[in-house]
Design a protein around this motif. Sequence first.
Motif, PDB file in Angstrom:
ATOM      1  N   UNK A  40       0.843  -1.182   0.000  1.00 20.17           N
ATOM      2  CA  UNK A  40       0.000   0.000   0.000  1.00 20.17           C
ATOM      3  C   UNK A  40       0.885   1.241   0.000  1.00 20.17           C
ATOM      4  N   UNK A  41       0.516   2.230  -0.726  1.00 19.84           N
ATOM      5  CA  UNK A  41       1.290   3.476  -0.713  1.00 19.84           C
ATOM      6  C   UNK A  41       1.415   4.022   0.704  1.00 19.84           C
ATOM      7  N   UNK A  42       2.486   4.754   0.955  1.00 21.58           N
ATOM      8  CA  UNK A  42       2.770   5.257   2.299  1.00 21.58           C
ATOM      9  C   UNK A  42       1.634   6.080   2.863  1.00 21.58           C
ATOM     10  N   UNK A  43       1.064   6.967   2.084  1.00 19.11           N
ATOM     11  CA  UNK A  43      -0.021   7.827   2.563  1.00 19.11           C
ATOM     12  C   UNK A  43      -1.227   6.997   2.981  1.00 19.11           C
ATOM     13  N   UNK A  44      -1.537   5.958   2.186  1.00 17.91           N
ATOM     14  CA  UNK A  44      -2.676   5.126   2.517  1.00 17.91           C
ATOM     15  C   UNK A  44      -2.402   4.276   3.752  1.00 17.91           C
ATOM     16  N   UNK A  45      -1.151   3.796   3.874  1.00 11.95           N
ATOM     17  CA  UNK A  45      -0.806   3.032   5.078  1.00 11.95           C
ATOM     18  C   UNK A  45      -0.954   3.887   6.328  1.00 11.95           C
ATOM     19  N   UNK A  46      -0.516   5.127   6.260  1.00 10.96           N
ATOM     20  CA  UNK A  46      -0.612   6.036   7.406  1.00 10.96           C
ATOM     21  C   UNK A  46      -2.074   6.294   7.773  1.00 10.96           C
ATOM     22  N   UNK A  53      -5.850   2.846  15.060  1.00 14.12           N
ATOM     23  CA  UNK A  53      -5.596   3.431  16.382  1.00 14.12           C
ATOM     24  C   UNK A  53      -6.874   4.005  16.980  1.00 14.12           C
ATOM     25  N   UNK A  54      -7.630   4.742  16.150  1.00 13.10           N
ATOM     26  CA  UNK A  54      -8.890   5.328  16.625  1.00 13.10           C
ATOM     27  C   UNK A  54      -9.864   4.235  17.047  1.00 13.10           C
ATOM     28  N   UNK A  55      -9.928   3.145  16.260  1.00 17.56           N
ATOM     29  CA  UNK A  55     -10.822   2.043  16.593  1.00 17.56           C
ATOM     30  C   UNK A  55     -10.428   1.402  17.927  1.00 17.56           C
ATOM     31  N   UNK A  56      -9.099   1.252  18.144  1.00  7.41           N
ATOM     32  CA  UNK A  56      -8.622   0.673  19.404  1.00  7.41           C
ATOM     33  C   UNK A  56      -8.986   1.574  20.578  1.00  7.41           C
ATOM     34  N   UNK A  57      -8.808   2.878  20.404  1.00  7.94           N
ATOM     35  CA  UNK A  57      -9.125   3.831  21.480  1.00  7.94           C
ATOM     36  C   UNK A  57     -10.610   3.790  21.809  1.00  7.94           C
ATOM     37  N   UNK A  58     -11.442   3.824  20.771  1.00  9.03           N
ATOM     38  CA  UNK A  58     -12.893   3.794  20.991  1.00  9.03           C
ATOM     39  C   UNK A  58     -13.304   2.488  21.670  1.00  9.03           C
ATOM     40  N   UNK A  59     -12.719   1.372  21.222  1.00  9.81           N
ATOM     41  CA  UNK A  59     -13.020   0.090  21.849  1.00  9.81           C
ATOM     42  C   UNK A  59     -12.588   0.054  23.300  1.00  9.81           C
ATOM     43  N   UNK A  60     -11.399   0.632  23.570  1.00  6.14           N
ATOM     44  CA  UNK A  60     -10.918   0.667  24.948  1.00  6.14           C
ATOM     45  C   UNK A  60     -11.811   1.496  25.842  1.00  6.14           C
ATOM     46  N   UNK A  61     -12.268   2.644  25.326  1.00 12.93           N
ATOM     47  CA  UNK A  61     -13.169   3.494  26.104  1.00 12.93           C
ATOM     48  C   UNK A  61     -14.474   2.765  26.395  1.00 12.93           C
ATOM     49  N   UNK A  62     -14.987   2.051  25.390  1.00 14.07           N
ATOM     50  CA  UNK A  62     -16.241   1.315  25.562  1.00 14.07           C
ATOM     51  C   UNK A  62     -16.091   0.219  26.616  1.00 14.07           C
TER      52      UNK A  62
END
Length: 266
Positions: A40-46, A53-62
């Motif tokens: 995957x191109x670098x921009x898309x990987x980022x 990361x956002x999904x992990x944070x939201x899951x952790x908060x839940x």
Amino acid sequence: MAKKFSLSDFLHYTNRRTYTDTRGSIAYLDGAPLRRPFSMPTAQRFFALIIVVVAIIIGGIFVNSTVLSSLREAAQAEAAIETNLSRQASIETLPDLTKLITENDKGIKETFDDAGYTYYDASSTSDSGDLILYKLPSDMTLDEAASLYAQGVSNLSAPQATKLLVGSWQFVSEHSGSTSMVVRYADFSTGDPQVAVQNAMQKTGFDPESISDSGKDESGNTYNLGTVDVDKTPYTWKISAIPLDEMYSISNMPEEACYVGIRFTK
């Protein structure tokens, strides 16, 4: 007029775009796209990393706000109950009814004051003029007790109920009809009503030989009943007990608790 796109044109276009090598009557597909790197191109990987990361944070908060929060609250409640149960038991400070039975309301209050009891006077709630006193645990203030009693014991949480009930008892001097005094309290030391009755008998000093009746009454209370003389006057005593959860419906209360009543009547 628009030019028609014939089948030969389509085949020519397809062969021109897709096939790059023709040997005789055989055309070979262009394999260049398959040789390109599958990264995957670098921009898309980022961008994808940010989403993860956002999904992990939201899951952790839940999880923290639901599962872990519930577990923490349950652990805190259990610790609070254990702390409450470690305090002085109600039975340790029971009043001597054989000495109070000849006292008037003023004399009873003075006796309680001399004993150092902190108590809540709920006599105003009685239409019959009975004296109703709630002896409080030694570490509870009148304001805190009044607030809990106002909610109703059955509406309290287990930590609140054990804090209120461990170390407290209710005293009632009834003035309607015959002279009668009653003490009620919770016994958290045993889940057997018969043992709770025996513990109360031992504390009050009633002679087992004076028992004239025992068993279960119409309300399901296990009881012992007998008589005793005070200043040459015969009095009847009755000690009864029932599992606490049959008296108050409170979740997570200790299963071994009993509700005990001691009645002394002239």
